[in-house]
Write a protein that holds these residues in place. Structure first.
Motif, short mmCIF file in Angstrom:
data_model
loop_
_atom_site.label_atom_id
_atom_site.label_comp_id
_atom_site.label_asym_id
_atom_site.label_seq_id
_atom_site.Cartn_x
_atom_site.Cartn_y
_atom_site.Cartn_z
N ASP A 39 17.80 124.86 104.32
CA ASP A 39 18.52 126.24 104.53
C ASP A 39 19.51 126.22 103.71
N GLN A 40 19.19 125.66 102.19
CA GLN A 40 20.17 125.59 101.32
C GLN A 40 20.12 126.97 100.70
N LEU A 41 19.04 127.90 100.45
CA LEU A 41 18.98 129.10 100.02
C LEU A 41 18.84 130.14 100.96
N LEU A 85 23.56 126.42 90.83
CA LEU A 85 23.48 125.38 91.77
C LEU A 85 24.25 125.34 93.09
N PRO A 86 23.75 124.83 94.25
CA PRO A 86 24.61 125.05 95.35
C PRO A 86 25.67 124.67 95.15
N GLY A 87 26.72 125.49 96.15
CA GLY A 87 28.11 125.28 96.26
C GLY A 87 27.96 124.36 97.55
N ASP A 147 29.23 125.93 100.37
CA ASP A 147 28.71 126.47 101.37
C ASP A 147 27.17 126.68 101.66
N LEU A 148 26.95 127.09 102.88
CA LEU A 148 25.49 127.27 103.11
C LEU A 148 25.34 128.85 103.55
N PRO A 149 24.28 129.66 103.19
CA PRO A 149 23.23 129.10 102.04
C PRO A 149 23.96 129.65 100.84
N SER A 150 23.66 128.78 99.70
CA SER A 150 24.13 129.14 98.35
C SER A 150 22.96 128.65 97.35
N GLY A 151 23.19 129.08 96.18
CA GLY A 151 22.34 128.60 95.08
C GLY A 151 21.33 129.72 94.62
N SER A 152 20.71 129.69 93.52
CA SER A 152 19.74 130.75 92.99
C SER A 152 18.63 130.08 93.30
N ILE A 201 16.83 126.61 92.16
CA ILE A 201 16.58 125.82 93.07
C ILE A 201 15.28 125.65 93.85
N ALA A 224 17.50 120.40 91.29
CA ALA A 224 16.89 121.44 92.09
C ALA A 224 16.48 120.91 93.62
N THR A 230 25.72 127.66 87.13
CA THR A 230 26.27 128.66 88.24
C THR A 230 25.22 128.89 89.27
N GLU A 264 27.35 127.91 83.33
CA GLU A 264 27.99 126.75 83.51
C GLU A 264 27.09 125.36 82.99
#
Lengths: 310, 747
Positions: free
Chosen positions: B718-720, A273-275, A277-282, A286, B711, A271, B670
């Motif tokens: 700009d991912q996060l 992990l990046p989706g 959209d930007l930005p996304s992910g924990s 990451i 990861a 859950t 997940e």
């Protein structure tokens, strides 16, 4: 009778051809070496003559026993063997290092240690290799210009021929550059009996690591307890499938010790992990996960570095 | 005289005569012609060209093949060796390897055999971790990183419209250059003195994050190039004594680490968010990171070995040392607005850090008869941390005012951890019969620690092994291992209480920081069981086969949270074939499975939630299953009267790490994809002797590397939302390295 005479004639002829040729230039050799060389020549399966190009046979070295006793310095006088060797139905050398007549390990090692004692060999007795009954010649080759065990690349082959687990580990994705020849086994270990655990050359694991990674020695103001204790709590020195030679993938490795309220105890999974959209992910999963913020996990000397973020 | 004339088979008739005449025929002379091929020492120089097809490959990480293009193949091995019958027992050797790469080595040795030897060495090593990492920072001055002039700040990367256009690249790499010199000399017959000095300079960049935010809920971070500018100097001196029965040594070791850049200051690319002081955000927000402080380590050691009798040997080593670190402290914050809030300053100007170390290794080794040998050993590793404890009211990551209140969570005490590790071990090796050996060992290990959840752990270990030879061609063995670790009462809050003020701890429900059910894996009760079976087969003198298989399991039987179980299975086989010195081949294969299970409990923030603690639906478990397969094969063969040498080696390493996270219904989890790496490496080398002096050498190194890491892959800077990442990706490459060179040799 005729046959016997002919054998005797041929033998004497051969003998004469070996010893009396007028064009030959002779070299003095010590002891009974010349006698040994009548059979132990360049055609041996295990050639011995290169010993003359090795430090063992430097006659002007006052400490080499070869100068005085020749082959007998290591192999014993072997009188019976010189009269009729084992392959011809006679006796093996008094001290034989290889083959079916190999002497017992204690005798072999004592022969070597008559000269090679002290310094880095001082703790041989009772060391792992001694305890397991290994002989010096199991690793070392004496009758050669260059002993492979003394060469950093040859040495790796030598060690990994028995240490198969470590052999596999150095090929893992994250490992010290052993296969590239930049680090070798004896950079860390003393196979003759190290003073540290696992025959390390240093007294402790961490002392060994600090010899290349001195920046991690500290002491730091804000220590990370397992780091201070033992680097191998988190790292696998011979190689790991996880980055930075870690024993387990972060952030899960961190969570094996850090399970406080809020983000340390979060159940991190797909859950995070990046989706699309930007930005996304924990941020805990990451990039460098925990080390996105806690950048000084080996310890911080910054007064505000309590959480190892400074 | 031709070599064949000396073949044993040809001499059998003569041996009859020798049997009668020896030793009277020992002339003490051999012919020069007979010996000369074997005593010749050759110097050589190698020159040629090489080509790397692609840069930034995984192969180039440590090997020097990091850049694509042409490079010089240059090497030298010049030797003037002591002749066995010469008057001057001196060997001088100059070796230079890989001069055309950035992993070059040059070493000069001078040895007068039996008297002394000296050496000097220059060595370069390069490690390349990320080519073209990205950052928004620019170096404004040494130790200061700034943002571009047109920077657009936001509370999230989503609003940073200038982020991607501002990116600059840097290489995450480390270059080590070391110079070493030393030597040894004999004196007074049985004494020897030796010394080694090494100075290593290391520079390059690391990628680390500049982080702002006082708590785990309010962080913002941006990766930046952190310079490494280290110098480490090491000195070893030893005086050794050795005779046949006793040896001893006095040694001194010093290691001094200097970092030419003790701190790095950086701007904050994020706009201030809730929980930060407004001055912490862009454009005024600046922060500072401490880089590794200078430190020293000095150690004095005394060791010895004494053969009490032919059957009993005692040996030991005692070393006392001291680690020191006293770098001046950096300020709590470099933000002037925040600094004005400081009412309680630093307790002192520097750490005055000191750890006194004592290490002891004692061993008795006995061999009462040919059938039995045993050892009894004691090992001590004591680290007495004499660093003074101070009270620090810290400012969280340059983003808040100082809170020096009585119950402030920012009032903290440093914890100088002591450590004392003792091991007592008895081991025996008994040859029960000519072909059977029984080995056993008993070990007790006790570790005492301070400021940790468990003051003391005790571990007992038993090892048992049986090995038997079945004739001359087969040896098989089995080894069993059992260990059990326990210790004093586990109190996970010890460090929490010691590191905070009592007034603050009193405000925390339960008075703990980590969940009480957590057991740290290096302190937890653990039972370990393992078995390994192995066999060595030599079907004939040419073949050697070893096979081993084993499994082990760690049961952290009292851990509710944390690592609860771990283990691994291993199968390995090794084959070697060496029918003649002109021809050898080998192969190996290993298969490993590494598994571990850890349990967790998701305890939400936002105030203390006792209802969460009672909710079984918040448990989660991560099951780690790693599989590693490695296989390799190689051969070496000499052809054409040894004028042509061919070598070929192949290695395939394949790893897959799976993490399966399961949770209770209150949590949402997940699956994670597997982490994978796969490498094929093929080496082919040929050397052809053109004539007595000249040979041609050709080498081809092919490597294909594939890896996947969720990861890193497809993760841009700009991912996060709250971390500007360095754009690191996992390796996926294919590279060819070709080298062609001429080797000239001379005597």
């Amino acid at each position: 009778m005729r046959k016997t005479l002919s054998v005797l004639t041929i033998s004497l002829g051969l003998l004469a051809s070996m010893t009396t040729s007028a064009e030959e230039v002779y070299i003095d050799v010590p002891g009974h070496v010349a006698n040994c060389l009548r059979c132990h020549d360049g055609g041996d399966k295990h050639p011995v003559l290169e010993i003359f190009a090795s430090p063992h046979a430097v006659l002007a070295d006052p400490h080499t026993r070869f100068a005085e006793d020749g082959c007998a310095a290591c192999h014993g006088e072997s009188i019976d063997h010189s009269r009729l060797p084992a392959p011809a139905g006679g006796e093996p050398a008094e001290i034989a290092f290889r083959g079916p007549h190999r002497s017992d390990t204690e005798t072999l090692n004592k022969t070597c240690m008559n000269c090679h004692a002290g310094a880095d060999m001082m703790h041989w007795h009772g060391s792992d290799h001694d305890f397991k009954g290994m002989a010096c010649v199991d690793c070392h080759t004496i009758h050669t210009r260059a002993d492979p065990a003394m060469d950093h690349r040859g040495q790796i082959e030598n060690c990994t021929s028995c240490h198969t687990k470590q052999h596999a580990e150095i090929h893992r994705a994250f490992a010290h550059p052993v296969r590239e020849g930049q680090v070798t086994c004896t950079d860390c270990h003393n196979p003759h009996g190290g003073v540290g655990p696992s025959d390390l050359k240093t007294m402790t694991v961490n002392e060994n690591c600090y010899s290349c990674h001195a920046e991690k020695r500290g002491p730091f103001l804000w220590e990370h307890q397992p780091v201070r204790e033992d680097c191998t709590q988190c790292h696998q020195p011979h190689g790991s499938v996880h980055r930075d030679l870690l024993v387990q993938r972060t952030p899960f490795l961190c969570q094996q010790c850090h399970m406080g309220q809020f983000h340390p105890s979060a159940a991190l999974s797909g859950t995070g992990l990046p989706g699309d959209d930007l930005p996304s992910g924990s941020r805990s999963l990451i990039g460098r996960d925990c080390m996105n913020c806690h950048v000084q996990v080996h310890g911080s000397n910054h007064p505000a570095g309590v959480g190892q973020t400074r | 005289m031709k070599r064949q004339n000396l073949q044993l088979s040809h001499l059998l008739p003569a041996s009859l005569c020798l049997a009668l005449l020896a030793p009277s025929l020992t002339t003490g002379q051999v012919t020069e012609e007979e010996l000369s091929p074997f005593i010749a020492r050759y110097s050589s120089v190698e020159a040629g060209l090489g080509h790397v097809s692609d840069s930034g490959s995984r192969l180039g990480r440590f090997s020097g093949f990091g850049d694509d293009g042409v490079f010089a193949v240059l090497g030298l091995d010049w030797i003037q060796a002591a002749e066995f019958d010469g008057d001057r027992p001196v060997t001088i050797r100059l070796r230079a390897e890989d001069l055309g790469l950035d992993v070059r080595t040059v070493r000069l040795d001078y040895r007068q055999h039996g008297a002394f030897g000296v050496y000097a060495e220059y060595d370069e090593r390069s490690a390349r971790f990320i080519d073209d990492a990205v950052t928004v920072y620019r170096e404004q001055a040494q130790g200061q990183l700034a943002l571009p002039a047109n920077w657009v700040a936001a509370t999230s990367t989503a609003g940073m419209t200038a982020l991607l256009p501002s990116l600059q690249t840097f290489d995450v790499k480390s270059d080590r250059r070391s110079m070493a010199a030393g030597g040894d000399a004999r004196f007074a017959e049985r004494w020897q003195i030796s010394t080694d000095f090494r100075q290593e300079d290391r520079d390059g960049h690391r990628a680390m994050a500049a982080m702002f935010g006082p708590t785990g809920g309010t962080p913002r971070a941006a990766f930046m190039p952190v310079p490494t500018d280290y110098r480490t100097r090491e000195l070893d001196l030893a005086v050794n004594y050795a005779d046949r029965r006793r040896q001893f040594r006095v040694r001194y070791h010093a290691s001094m680490f200097d970092n030419n850049q003790p701190a790095l200051t950086f701007a904050n690319p994020f706009a201030a968010i809730g929980g930060w002081h407004p001055s912490a955000g862009y454009p005024d927000g600046i922060g500072q990171m401490g880089l590794p402080p200078d430190n020293t380590f000095h150690q004095l050691g005394i060791g010895g070995s004494h053969a009490w009798s032919a059957r009993l040997n005692v040996s030991g080593e005692v070393a006392v040392g001291r680690m020191r670190q006293d770098e001046d402290f950096l300020p709590y914050t470099v933000n002037p607005v925040l600094a004005e809030s400081i009412v309680q300053g630093l307790p002192r100007a520097s750490l005055d850090g000191r750890i006194d170390t004592t290490a002891v290794n004692l061993r008795l080794a006995g061999r009462p008869n040919q059938r039995l040998n045993w050892t009894a050993s004691y090992r001590l590793d004591d680290r007495d941390n004499r660093t003074p404890i101070g009270e620090f009211v810290y400012i969280g990551s340059d983003s808040q005012l100082q809170d020096a209140g009585e119950t402030s969570s920012r009032r903290r005490y440093n914890l100088p951890y002591d450590y004392r590790d003792q091991r007592l071990r008895l081991a025996g090796n008994w040859r029960m019969a000519q072909s059977t050996r029984l080995q056993g060992a008993v070990e007790h290990r006790r570790i005492d620690r301070s400021f940790t959840a468990r003051e003391r752990t005790d571990e007992d270990r038993l090892e048992l092994g049986l090995r038997r030879a079945f004739g001359q061609r087969l040896t098989a063995g089995i080894n069993l291992e059992w260990a059990d670790r326990s210790g004093s009462t586990y109190d996970g809050a010890v460090g929490f209480r010691a590191g905070h003020s009592e007034a603050y701890v009193d405000t925390i429900p339960g008075g703990w920081g980590e969940l009480p059910a957590l057991r740290l894996y290096h302190l937890a009760d653990r039972r370990r069981e393992g078995v390994n079976v192995n066999a060595a087969i030599t079907p004939n003198d040419d073949w050697s086969i070893t096979v081993q298989g084993g499994t082990s399991k760690d049961d952290f039987r009292r851990s509710e949270i944390g690592l609860v179980e771990a283990g691994n299975d291993l199968f390995a086989a090794d084959f070697s074939y060496s029918p003649a010195r002109h021809w050898s081949a080998h192969a190996f294969i290993t298969h490993e499975r590494i598994r571990s299970d850890q349990d967790g409990f998701s305890f939400r923030g936002g105030g203390f939630r006792p209802d969460d603690l009672a909710n079984p639906d918040r448990w989660w478990q991560a099951r780690h299953r790693d599989r590693v397969d490695t296989l390799g094969a190689g051969l070496r063969r000499l052809f054409m009267d040894e004028r042509l040498e061919l070598r070929a080696d192949y290695v395939h390493a394949d790893a897959r790490a799976g993490i399966d996270v399961q949770s209770g219904p209150a949590l949402d989890t997940e699956p994670l994809p597997d982490l994978t790496s796969r490498r094929h490496t093929f080496n082919l080398a040929a050397r052809y002797q053109l004539n007595e002096q000249l040979s041609l050498r050709a080498r081809w190194w092919f490597e294909r590397y594939q890896s996947a890491d969720w990861a890193l892959d497809d993760v841009g800077p700009d991912q996060l939302a709250d971390v500007i990442l360095p754009g690191e990706t996992s390796y996926n490459d294919r590279v060819n390295v070709l080298m062609l060179s001429l080797i000239h040799r001379w005597q």
